[in-house]
Design a protein around this motif. Structure first.
Motif, PDB file in Angstrom:
ATOM      1  N   GLN A   3      -4.000   2.397  -9.967  1.00  0.00           N
ATOM      2  CA  GLN A   3      -2.271   2.267  -9.794  1.00  0.00           C
ATOM      3  C   GLN A   3      -1.414   2.127  -8.155  1.00  0.00           C
ATOM      4  N   ALA A   4      -1.943   3.692  -8.327  1.00  0.00           N
ATOM      5  CA  ALA A   4      -0.723   3.639  -6.398  1.00  0.00           C
ATOM      6  C   ALA A   4      -1.193   2.638  -5.360  1.00  0.00           C
ATOM      7  N   SER A   9      -0.254  -2.652  -3.442  1.00  0.00           N
ATOM      8  CA  SER A   9      -0.297  -4.012  -2.272  1.00  0.00           C
ATOM      9  C   SER A   9       1.300  -4.578  -2.136  1.00  0.00           C
ATOM     10  N   THR A  10       2.279  -4.596  -3.143  1.00  0.00           N
ATOM     11  CA  THR A  10       3.656  -5.065  -3.871  1.00  0.00           C
ATOM     12  C   THR A  10       4.342  -5.225  -2.694  1.00  0.00           C
ATOM     13  N   VAL A  11       4.414  -4.085  -2.042  1.00  0.00           N
ATOM     14  CA  VAL A  11       6.087  -3.540  -1.337  1.00  0.00           C
ATOM     15  C   VAL A  11       5.551  -4.626  -0.106  1.00  0.00           C
ATOM     16  N   SER A  12       6.557  -4.823   0.797  1.00  0.00           N
ATOM     17  CA  SER A  12       6.822  -5.472   1.706  1.00  0.00           C
ATOM     18  C   SER A  12       6.643  -4.491   2.445  1.00  0.00           C
ATOM     19  N   GLU A  13       6.688  -3.970   2.928  1.00  0.00           N
ATOM     20  CA  GLU A  13       6.920  -2.064   4.201  1.00  0.00           C
ATOM     21  C   GLU A  13       5.758  -2.200   4.230  1.00  0.00           C
ATOM     22  N   ASN A  29      -1.226  -3.632   2.426  1.00  0.00           N
ATOM     23  CA  ASN A  29      -2.507  -5.041   3.385  1.00  0.00           C
ATOM     24  C   ASN A  29      -1.115  -5.152   4.154  1.00  0.00           C
ATOM     25  N   SER A  30      -0.017  -4.833   4.310  1.00  0.00           N
ATOM     26  CA  SER A  30       1.080  -4.968   4.840  1.00  0.00           C
ATOM     27  C   SER A  30       0.701  -4.035   6.422  1.00  0.00           C
TER      28      SER A  30
END
Length: 227
Positions: A3-4, A9-13, A29-30
């Motif tokens: 979950q973490a 993965s949804t955060v742009s930073e 991935n960012s």
């Protein structure tokens, strides 16, 4: 953990979570894209990926009790160096430090826009100095020609006063541009603070008077030895 990882993965930073040993245990991935790192956090050698000394300084600062550590550095890239901002904060669990979270942000565009703004302010200020100097010289000539109750004397005095204020404003803008330069070195100068404050008070006095508000200023000397 899954979950973490989905949240990360949804955060742009670019984000990296370090365990209590200092090794990466999670990331997004960012981070992989920003630093061209391997896909799995277990393969990340941060001391080689990050500029030399950045990570040890961050961990040492947090170990010493710093609540938040930040740094800025340049990353080599094909299109030119990318300015990167890093923030580090401890992860507290049960009253003890259980790890560290690192957040990275590409601020290249922000820094470029700031430089464009600084250059614009400096260039416009330089361009304004010449016409303001000409207006001030003409106003001084007019002020010398008229005196007493002649309305032209008041007009000339008004032009001269406002031109001087504009010239001071342009000087302040140039000083601001100088202060924001990376190679700026502060210089100390002696000055009369009371006189400077008194001048500010006089500039604002007409505005207060228009609102039927009294404005006063009194400089009180410091006691002997006071700082």
């Amino acid at each position: 953990h899954a979950q973490a990882q989905r949240i990360l993965s949804t955060v742009s930073e670019a984000i990296v979570l370090l365990g209590d040993s200092g090794a990466p245990v999670a990331g997004n991935n960012s981070f992989t894209q920003l630093f061209r790192a391997p896909p799995r956090p277990g393969e990340w050698d941060l001391e080689k990926i990050l500029p030399e000394g950045v990570l040890p300084r961050a961990l040492a600062a947090l170990a010493g009790g710093t609540a938040y550590f930040d740094a800025e550095f340049a990353l080599p890239a094909a299109g030119g160096a990318r300015q990167t901002e890093m923030g580090a904060a401890p992860v507290i669990e049960g009253g003890r430090r259980a790890g560290t979270v690192l957040v990275f942000r590409d601020i290249t565009r922000t820094r470029r826009l700031e430089q464009v703004r600084r250059d614009f302010v400096a260039n416009v200020s330089h361009e304004l100095r010449t016409p303001l100097s000409a207006i001030q010289a003409a106003a001084e000539t007019l002020s010398a020609e008229f005196s007493g109750d002649d309305p032209r004397a008041r007009f000339a005095a008004s032009i001269l006063g406002n031109t001087r204020r504009l010239s001071a404003l342009v000087g302040n803008l140039l000083e601001l541009a100088r202060l924001e330069r990376p190679d700026f070195i502060p210089r100390r100068e002696a000055g009369d603070l009371a006189a400077a404050l008194a001048g500010c008070v006089e500039n604002f006095r007409p505005r207060f008077a228009a609102r039927a508000t009294a404005l006063s200023f009194e400089a009180v000397p410091l006691a002997q030895g006071a700082v």
